[in-house]
Motif scaffolding. Structure first.
Motif, PDB file in Angstrom:
ATOM      1  N   GLY A 126      -4.954 -14.150  -5.447  1.00  0.00           N
ATOM      2  CA  GLY A 126      -4.532 -13.084  -4.543  1.00  0.00           C
ATOM      3  C   GLY A 126      -3.435 -12.210  -5.111  1.00  0.00           C
ATOM      4  O   GLY A 126      -2.673 -11.594  -4.351  1.00  0.00           O
ATOM      5  N   ASP A 127      -3.336 -12.130  -6.441  1.00  0.00           N
ATOM      6  CA  ASP A 127      -2.254 -11.353  -7.073  1.00  0.00           C
ATOM      7  C   ASP A 127      -2.312  -9.864  -6.754  1.00  0.00           C
ATOM      8  O   ASP A 127      -1.295  -9.165  -6.838  1.00  0.00           O
ATOM      9  N   PHE A 128      -3.518  -9.353  -6.410  1.00  0.00           N
ATOM     10  CA  PHE A 128      -3.647  -7.907  -6.165  1.00  0.00           C
ATOM     11  C   PHE A 128      -3.461  -7.536  -4.693  1.00  0.00           C
ATOM     12  O   PHE A 128      -3.350  -6.355  -4.367  1.00  0.00           O
ATOM     13  N   VAL A 129      -3.443  -8.544  -3.819  1.00  0.00           N
ATOM     14  CA  VAL A 129      -3.381  -8.294  -2.385  1.00  0.00           C
ATOM     15  C   VAL A 129      -2.109  -7.512  -2.045  1.00  0.00           C
ATOM     16  O   VAL A 129      -1.008  -7.864  -2.490  1.00  0.00           O
ATOM     17  N   SER A 130      -2.304  -6.440  -1.278  1.00  0.00           N
ATOM     18  CA  SER A 130      -1.226  -5.574  -0.761  1.00  0.00           C
ATOM     19  C   SER A 130      -0.451  -4.820  -1.844  1.00  0.00           C
ATOM     20  O   SER A 130       0.569  -4.211  -1.565  1.00  0.00           O
ATOM     21  N   LEU A 131      -0.923  -4.848  -3.097  1.00  0.00           N
ATOM     22  CA  LEU A 131      -0.269  -4.052  -4.144  1.00  0.00           C
ATOM     23  C   LEU A 131      -0.651  -2.583  -3.994  1.00  0.00           C
ATOM     24  O   LEU A 131      -1.765  -2.257  -3.597  1.00  0.00           O
ATOM     25  N   SER A 132       0.267  -1.688  -4.355  1.00  0.00           N
ATOM     26  CA  SER A 132      -0.042  -0.261  -4.359  1.00  0.00           C
ATOM     27  C   SER A 132      -0.941   0.056  -5.555  1.00  0.00           C
ATOM     28  O   SER A 132      -1.097  -0.758  -6.465  1.00  0.00           O
ATOM     29  N   THR A 133      -1.508   1.263  -5.549  1.00  0.00           N
ATOM     30  CA  THR A 133      -2.378   1.690  -6.645  1.00  0.00           C
ATOM     31  C   THR A 133      -1.645   1.624  -7.983  1.00  0.00           C
ATOM     32  O   THR A 133      -2.178   1.139  -8.985  1.00  0.00           O
ATOM     33  N   ALA A 134      -0.411   2.098  -7.991  1.00  0.00           N
ATOM     34  CA  ALA A 134       0.390   2.085  -9.220  1.00  0.00           C
ATOM     35  C   ALA A 134       0.679   0.656  -9.672  1.00  0.00           C
ATOM     36  O   ALA A 134       0.674   0.353 -10.873  1.00  0.00           O
TER      37      ALA A 134
END
Length: 457
Positions: A126-134
């Protein structure tokens, strides 16, 4: 398919195993990564039609030749010429180049396979969860700049790949490839169905499957045709002898032209279904479908972030990517081990361990080329060690190797057309027809020669 047929040589246990391993060698990251973005850059449906056309006239004939050379010689690429060439010939020198080509291919492919493995782990965690595009883009940069993370992922790829090969041809390579390829097809179908029914995805399907001649006119038909021809040629992994090694493990029950068609169909299925997965999602979330290699590592994780159950779909996608990468890794590692065994007489276990250690060491420059060795720019500003190794294999060794296989199978000073056709047409199934001789002898070498010249300039 048993050892008696192969004169004491290890054999594959089934025709399905042969087809899936051969397809696994052909099906790699290029099908899933390169095909969709090239399709996006080259007008969608027209590119797909041209790709299939060139696959038929280019890929299938050369693959048939590789299968025939392997089955007739019962040897790996490094030794097959010695069994088939006329006394005093020098064709066998290409065998050593073919072995080197497989090694150089894995010197960078293990790194890219490591990226897929890393992204599968990241998706599951889940490392990408809720990350911004940048922030998603920064994750890829962060991975590349970390020597420890890059080397660890590459090490796992090398260790697992050679471990599978050391287990044996039937018990390791065939068994694992069967499971991996069937799982790959199943995951693809699930992802494709999900993508096709997604809200707003129909526009992506239209872009992908409906030929857009106005777009082709804008790009230039010749440019689109050249891109399709290059992709069709390189997608099947022909020219390195990897297909010859699997030809050497099969019996005489089936004609080889038909087997090449089946492998090409599986390879094309994966390439086309990859587009069904990617394009509807891109259009549904307003993403450019021609965004290049970053599509996989930056664009798609962002799309999964906005999807319901995105973590599940993202994990499935990168598991599929990992299987696609490993299918090629295992097939080429098997080629390298077989060449080593033929050259040295070593057991499979000893050859596998020595090759694994050497492969890990030889893969380090590419892996570190994104961080500790990033100051090395062998092809000018913006290039890295991976670019040089990819250029050597893709633009030189594979097309030149394919040309040598073609000439060896068609010229009298080589193996010769009659012996090639006799071997290729032995068994049931689709056979090479007499009218194909002029095409495969006169036209095919010219087309491959054009690919070589274009690749250089």
């Amino acid at each position: 398919m048993n050892e008696n047929i192969n004169g004491g040589r290890e054999s594959l246990g089934s025709r399905l195993g042969f087809l899936l391993i051969s397809a696994g060698c052909a099906i790699g990251i290029g099908n899933v990564w390169k095909f969709p973005y090239l399709c996006g850059q080259n007008g969608g449906g027209v590119f797909v039609l041209l790709y299939v056309f060139f696959l038929v006239i280019l890929g299938i004939p050369v693959m048939t030749m590789e299968f025939a050379l392997g089955r007739a010689s019962r040897k790996s690429p490094v030794m097959l010429y010695q069994q088939l060439e006329k006394p005093g010939s020098k064709w066998h020198l290409h065998g050593y180049v073919a072995m080197a080509g497989n090694v150089i291919l894995m010197m960078f492919y293990t790194t890219v396979a490591g990226w897929m493995l890393s992204y599968f782990v990241k998706s599951v965690r889940g490392d990408f969860v809720s990350l911004s595009t940048a922030s998603v883009a920064a994750e890829f940069t962060s991975m590349l700049s970390s020597p420890s993370m890059m080397v660890a992922a590459m090490f796992v790829v090398v260790a697992v790949g050679f471990f599978i090969c050391i287990l044996g041809l039937e018990a390791g390579v065939e068994r694992v490839s069967k499971v991996m390829m069937i799982a790959l097809f199943a995951i693809m179908l699930v992802l494709a169905v999900h993508s096709v029914v997604i809200d707003g995805g129909s526009e992506g399907l239209s872009f992908y499957l409906v030929p857009d001649f106005s777009r082709v006119k804008e790009i230039g038909f010749l440019n689109v045709a050249v891109s399709a021809m290059n992709q069709a040629f390189f997608t099947l992994s022909i020219g390195s002898g990897s297909m010859a090694i699997f030809g050497s493990y099969i019996g005489k029950e089936r004609a080889l032209f038909g087997e090449a068609v089946h492998v090409a169909l599986l390879d094309t299925f994966v390439a086309i279904v990859s587009g069904l997965i990617i394009f509807p999602a891109c259009f549904s979330y307003g993403v450019q479908p021609d965004s290049g290699p970053s599509l996989i590592f930056i664009t798609l994780p962002n799309i999964f972030n906005h999807m319901p159950l995105g973590r599940v779909w993202g994990s499935l996608f990168f598991l599929f990517m990992t299987f696609a990468a490993f299918s090629t890794v295992v097939a080429v590692f098997e080629t390298i081990i077989a060449c080593t065994m033929d050259l040295t007489g070593w057991s499979r276990k000893k050859a596998g361990i020595v090759c694994a250690v050497l492969m890990f060491a030889l893969s380090l420059p590419c892996t570190l080329g994104f961080n500790l060795l990033s100051f090395i720019k062998p092809m000018g500003e913006g290039s890295g060690i991976l670019d040089l190794e990819d250029f050597i294999v893709s633009n030189l060794l594979l097309p030149c190797g394919a040309l040598i296989f073609i000439l060896f199978c068609t010229l009298r000073c080589g193996w010769g057309w009659d012996k090639f056709v006799q071997e290729a047409n032995t068994g049931r199934g689709l056979k090479i027809a007499g009218w194909m001789r002029w095409y495969m002898t006169l036209v095919l070498p010219v087309i491959v020669g054009v690919i070589i010249v274009m690749g250089l300039f």
